[in-house]
Design a protein around this motif. Structure first.
Motif, PDB file in Angstrom:
ATOM      1  N   VAL A 186       0.863  -1.180   0.000  1.00  0.00           N
ATOM      2  CA  VAL A 186       0.000   0.000   0.000  1.00  0.00           C
ATOM      3  C   VAL A 186       0.898   1.228   0.000  1.00  0.00           C
ATOM      4  N   ALA A 187       0.783   2.043  -1.043  1.00  0.00           N
ATOM      5  CA  ALA A 187       1.613   3.247  -1.160  1.00  0.00           C
ATOM      6  C   ALA A 187       1.274   4.242  -0.060  1.00  0.00           C
ATOM      7  N   LYS A 188       2.291   4.968   0.404  1.00  0.00           N
ATOM      8  CA  LYS A 188       2.081   5.958   1.463  1.00  0.00           C
ATOM      9  C   LYS A 188       1.240   7.129   0.970  1.00  0.00           C
ATOM     10  N   ILE A 189       1.352   7.460  -0.314  1.00  0.00           N
ATOM     11  CA  ILE A 189       0.564   8.533  -0.907  1.00  0.00           C
ATOM     12  C   ILE A 189      -0.470   7.936  -1.848  1.00  0.00           C
ATOM     13  N   ALA A 190      -1.747   8.254  -1.614  1.00  0.00           N
ATOM     14  CA  ALA A 190      -2.856   7.831  -2.484  1.00  0.00           C
ATOM     15  C   ALA A 190      -3.012   6.318  -2.561  1.00  0.00           C
ATOM     16  N   GLY A 191      -2.619   5.623  -1.496  1.00  0.00           N
ATOM     17  CA  GLY A 191      -2.764   4.162  -1.518  1.00  0.00           C
ATOM     18  C   GLY A 191      -3.761   3.618  -0.522  1.00  0.00           C
TER      19      GLY A 191
END
Length: 251
Positions: A186-191
């Motif tokens: 899960v990406a830290k930005i927009a995830g």
């Protein structure tokens, strides 16, 4: 037996408790629906106010006044800037960096190349409109920031549940290989809070030579064998050091 005041009080308390529970449930449901949209807006503001967009704003020095001041071979590229919303006057320094249209066509063709369009009907058939997302992916220095800017400001999935449906990057991380990271990261930005199976990746690529020269300017986290005078090391820089100036280099 007639209900007493204590019975009525208990009944009212139960009804009041149920109402409060229902309100909390509805509120949490709305929060869950709106959270990805609010998070997306906050992340976009943070993303586009950072250094990612700093290079898009050039000082307006020695500006041109109209397209008539632009060399003929660069007027097509100039028109693209205008249609993209870049306001006149455009700095002369930027005009000087514009490529000639003949150079663009010789390397890339006269139209954008979009591959794998046959996957779109399959995605639309599998995912309802309100659940779909389109998100950016690609390697470093391929134009992912530009593509993210374009789709979030200009594109819309009609009937989407939380907004436009456009995402600045795929939720597993735009630079990460989907084989190893999709459904695992899960990406830290927009995830956060995005069902990764409902995301359609918009992957942008760049031709190998110009991509490699871009890596020389900003390598991010990549490393390869080269020196400052020979990047991206098209020639064998170690052998070149041992040759005299002007002699051919074996590679």
């Amino acid at each position: 037996m007639a209900p007493t005041s204590s019975h009525i009080g208990i009944l009212l308390a139960i009804i009041f408790t149920i109402c409060i529970f229902d309100l909390v449930f509805v509120w949490r449901t709305l929060e869950n629906e709106l959270e990805p949209q609010q998070q997306q807006k906050q992340e976009e503001q943070q993303y586009y106010s950072s250094e990612n967009t700093a290079q898009l704003h050039q000082p307006n020095i020695n500006s041109t006044t109209s397209i008539t001041d632009v060399p003929p071979e660069k007027q097509r590229a100039y028109q693209i800037l205008l249609s993209a919303g870049v306001a006149e006057p455009i700095p002369a320094e930027l005009i000087a960096k514009l490529p000639a249209w003949s150079d663009i066509v010789s390397q890339y063709g006269s139209e954008p190349i979009i591959a794998n369009l046959e996957s779109c009907p399959k995605f639309r058939a599998a995912i309802p409109k309100r659940e779909r997302f389109a998100a950016v992916a690609g390697m470093f220095n391929t134009g992912t920031n530009l593509l993210a800017n374009l789709i979030t400001k200009n594109c819309q999935i009609d009937g989407h549940k939380t907004g436009t449906g456009m995402r600045i990057q795929v939720p597993w991380g735009k630079h990460n290989p989907p084989v190893t990271h999709r459904l695992r990261n899960v990406a830290k930005i927009a995830g956060k809070g995005i069902n990764q199976t409902t995301v359609f990746p918009l992957v942008i690529i760049k031709d190998p030579y110009h991509w490699a020269t871009s890596q020389c300017r900003h390598k991010y986290f990549t490393n390869w064998e080269h020196d400052a005078e020979h990047c991206p090391n098209i020639v064998n820089y170690r052998h070149t050091r041992r040759t005299k100036r002007g002699e051919p280099t074996k590679v």
